[in-house]
Design a protein around this motif. Structure first.
Motif, PDB file in Angstrom:
ATOM      1  N   GLU A  89       0.847  -1.204   0.000  1.00  0.00           N
ATOM      2  CA  GLU A  89       0.000   0.000   0.000  1.00  0.00           C
ATOM      3  C   GLU A  89       0.879   1.248   0.000  1.00  0.00           C
ATOM      4  O   GLU A  89       1.763   1.373   0.847  1.00  0.00           O
ATOM      5  CB  GLU A  89      -0.896  -0.027   1.247  1.00  0.00           C
ATOM      6  N   ARG A  90       0.615   2.168  -0.931  1.00  0.00           N
ATOM      7  CA  ARG A  90       1.415   3.387  -0.975  1.00  0.00           C
ATOM      8  C   ARG A  90       0.536   4.587  -0.686  1.00  0.00           C
ATOM      9  O   ARG A  90      -0.587   4.648  -1.164  1.00  0.00           O
ATOM     10  CB  ARG A  90       2.072   3.530  -2.358  1.00  0.00           C
ATOM     11  N   ARG A  91       1.076   5.534   0.055  1.00  0.00           N
ATOM     12  CA  ARG A  91       0.311   6.737   0.414  1.00  0.00           C
ATOM     13  C   ARG A  91       0.467   7.789  -0.669  1.00  0.00           C
ATOM     14  O   ARG A  91       1.577   8.244  -0.952  1.00  0.00           O
ATOM     15  CB  ARG A  91       0.793   7.303   1.761  1.00  0.00           C
TER      16      ARG A  91
ATOM     17  N   GLY B 163       7.638   7.433  -0.454  1.00  0.00           N
ATOM     18  CA  GLY B 163       8.566   6.322  -0.662  1.00  0.00           C
ATOM     19  C   GLY B 163       8.706   5.458   0.573  1.00  0.00           C
ATOM     20  O   GLY B 163       8.057   5.691   1.600  1.00  0.00           O
ATOM     21  N   ASP B 164       9.564   4.460   0.484  1.00  0.00           N
ATOM     22  CA  ASP B 164       9.862   3.607   1.636  1.00  0.00           C
ATOM     23  C   ASP B 164      10.705   4.365   2.652  1.00  0.00           C
ATOM     24  O   ASP B 164      10.730   4.022   3.823  1.00  0.00           O
ATOM     25  CB  ASP B 164      10.624   2.352   1.189  1.00  0.00           C
ATOM     26  N   ARG B 165      11.417   5.374   2.154  1.00  0.00           N
ATOM     27  CA  ARG B 165      12.218   6.245   3.014  1.00  0.00           C
ATOM     28  C   ARG B 165      11.719   7.673   2.850  1.00  0.00           C
ATOM     29  O   ARG B 165      11.129   8.006   1.844  1.00  0.00           O
ATOM     30  CB  ARG B 165      13.694   6.208   2.576  1.00  0.00           C
TER      31      ARG B 165
ATOM     32  N   LEU C  81      10.576   8.980  -3.227  1.00  0.00           N
ATOM     33  CA  LEU C  81       9.170   8.971  -3.664  1.00  0.00           C
ATOM     34  C   LEU C  81       8.998   7.902  -4.730  1.00  0.00           C
ATOM     35  O   LEU C  81       9.972   7.475  -5.372  1.00  0.00           O
ATOM     36  CB  LEU C  81       8.788  10.326  -4.292  1.00  0.00           C
ATOM     37  N   PHE C  82       7.729   7.486  -4.939  1.00  0.00           N
ATOM     38  CA  PHE C  82       7.385   6.674  -6.094  1.00  0.00           C
ATOM     39  C   PHE C  82       6.563   7.542  -7.037  1.00  0.00           C
ATOM     40  O   PHE C  82       5.613   8.196  -6.604  1.00  0.00           O
ATOM     41  CB  PHE C  82       6.562   5.448  -5.693  1.00  0.00           C
ATOM     42  N   VAL C  83       6.935   7.562  -8.311  1.00  0.00           N
ATOM     43  CA  VAL C  83       6.199   8.334  -9.317  1.00  0.00           C
ATOM     44  C   VAL C  83       5.544   7.352 -10.284  1.00  0.00           C
ATOM     45  O   VAL C  83       6.231   6.555 -10.923  1.00  0.00           O
ATOM     46  CB  VAL C  83       7.140   9.284 -10.090  1.00  0.00           C
ATOM     47  N   GLU C  84       4.218   7.386 -10.333  1.00  0.00           N
ATOM     48  CA  GLU C  84       3.468   6.500 -11.235  1.00  0.00           C
ATOM     49  C   GLU C  84       2.977   7.312 -12.440  1.00  0.00           C
ATOM     50  O   GLU C  84       2.314   8.328 -12.286  1.00  0.00           O
ATOM     51  CB  GLU C  84       2.281   5.899 -10.489  1.00  0.00           C
ATOM     52  N   PHE C  85       3.321   6.847 -13.613  1.00  0.00           N
ATOM     53  CA  PHE C  85       2.983   7.551 -14.853  1.00  0.00           C
ATOM     54  C   PHE C  85       1.618   7.082 -15.355  1.00  0.00           C
ATOM     55  O   PHE C  85       1.400   5.887 -15.550  1.00  0.00           O
ATOM     56  CB  PHE C  85       4.057   7.285 -15.920  1.00  0.00           C
TER      57      PHE C  85
ATOM     58  N   GLN D 207      13.562   1.721 -11.614  1.00  0.00           N
ATOM     59  CA  GLN D 207      12.196   1.453 -12.046  1.00  0.00           C
ATOM     60  C   GLN D 207      11.674   0.291 -11.218  1.00  0.00           C
ATOM     61  O   GLN D 207      12.317  -0.763 -11.146  1.00  0.00           O
ATOM     62  CB  GLN D 207      12.167   1.121 -13.545  1.00  0.00           C
ATOM     63  N   VAL D 208      10.490   0.467 -10.580  1.00  0.00           N
ATOM     64  CA  VAL D 208       9.995  -0.570  -9.667  1.00  0.00           C
ATOM     65  C   VAL D 208       8.857  -1.391 -10.258  1.00  0.00           C
ATOM     66  O   VAL D 208       8.631  -2.522  -9.839  1.00  0.00           O
ATOM     67  CB  VAL D 208       9.579  -0.001  -8.288  1.00  0.00           C
TER      68      VAL D 208
END
Ligand code: TMP
Ligand code: ASP
Length: 234
Positions: free
Chosen positions: A3-5, A18-20, A24-28, A73-74
């Protein structure tokens, strides 16, 4: 996927914590907008294409010494990046006349610019991202003069690296837009580099292979994005 906020949702991307704290995580997304959001649509698989192209270009830029936010890339449409405090400026670099420069100058589309033209725009949707000169940037206190000079020099350096990259893949880099930010005192290139943020023309035919196909209802939008991806990966 854990789950990502969601931190922020823009027109073309979602940004998650991000996890830290410093990542951050960027979703396109496949969503496309133009003319400051007045035109809306979707481009099939655009998010996947733009994530992959951005990852590849950021990797090449890092290898060429241009520090940027990309970490890894995740998944097929998500990049892990360093968290930046963004500078609200868009740095546009142009090798040929197109788009708003064509409108502003009356020069013919495709005219080669002897020296690349670097421009700054105020990243402000309410104002429609207006063009700024250096004095405007100072009046608005968006970045001190020495940082403005670094942004312009970084824009020119990115242009050298990715123009050569695209040229080797039979694509002309007509113009593009960059965004920068700060992380632990370091000035880093952020955001994305993709057919949403670049104008790319086929070298032989000068066919438009970028978001102008969507902006101007030229058809074959998703196909053009796929072709750019195929060339970028080769
Ligand atoms: P322009 O000719 O419309 O000023 O665009 C210059 C470049 O900047 C072009 O490659 C497209 C890119 N761009 C963005 O990435 N986002 C924007 O909101 C706009 C207006 C342009
Ligand atoms: N991305 C911008 C918007 O939605 C403009 C553009 O790329 O043409 O307004």
């Amino acid at each position: 996927m854990t789950e990502r906020r969601l931190l922020y949702e823009g027109k073309a991307k979602k940004v998650f914590l991000g996890d830290r704290e410093d990542e951050l995580f960027v979703e396109f997304k496949d969503d496309a907008t133009a003319f400051n959001g007045q035109k809306r649509g979707q481009i099939a698989e655009k998010g996947v294409v733009n994530a992959r192209i951005s990852a590849r270009l950021f990797t090449s830029l890092a290898a060429a010494g241009v520090a940027n936010h990309f970490l890894e890339q995740v998944d097929d449409r998500t990049l892990k990046v360093r968290r930046l405090t963004m500078i609200p400026l868009e740095v546009v670099v142009r090798n040929r006349v197109a788009g708003s420069l064509q409108q502003r100058t009356g020069l013919a589309e495709g005219t080669i610019l002897e020296r690349p033209v670097v421009e700054l725009y105020y990243k402000n949707d309410a104002l429609g991202d207006p063009l700024l000169n250096d004095d405007h940037v100072q009046a608005l206190r968006l970045a001190p003069p020495e940082v403005v000079e670094r942004l312009k020099a970084l824009g020119r350096r990115v242009n050298e690296v990715i123009s050569a990259y695209f040229d080797a893949r039979d694509l002309i880099l007509v113009d593009f837009k960059l965004e920068f930010g700060w992380a632990q005192g370091e000035l880093l290139l952020g955001d994305e580099i993709s057919p949403d943020t670049c104008r790319l023309w086929d070298k032989a035919s000068l066919t438009k292979m970028d978001k102008d196909r969507f902006r101007r209802d030229l058809g074959g939008v998703a196909e053009a994005y796929q072709e750019v991806l195929a060339r970028v990966l080769r």
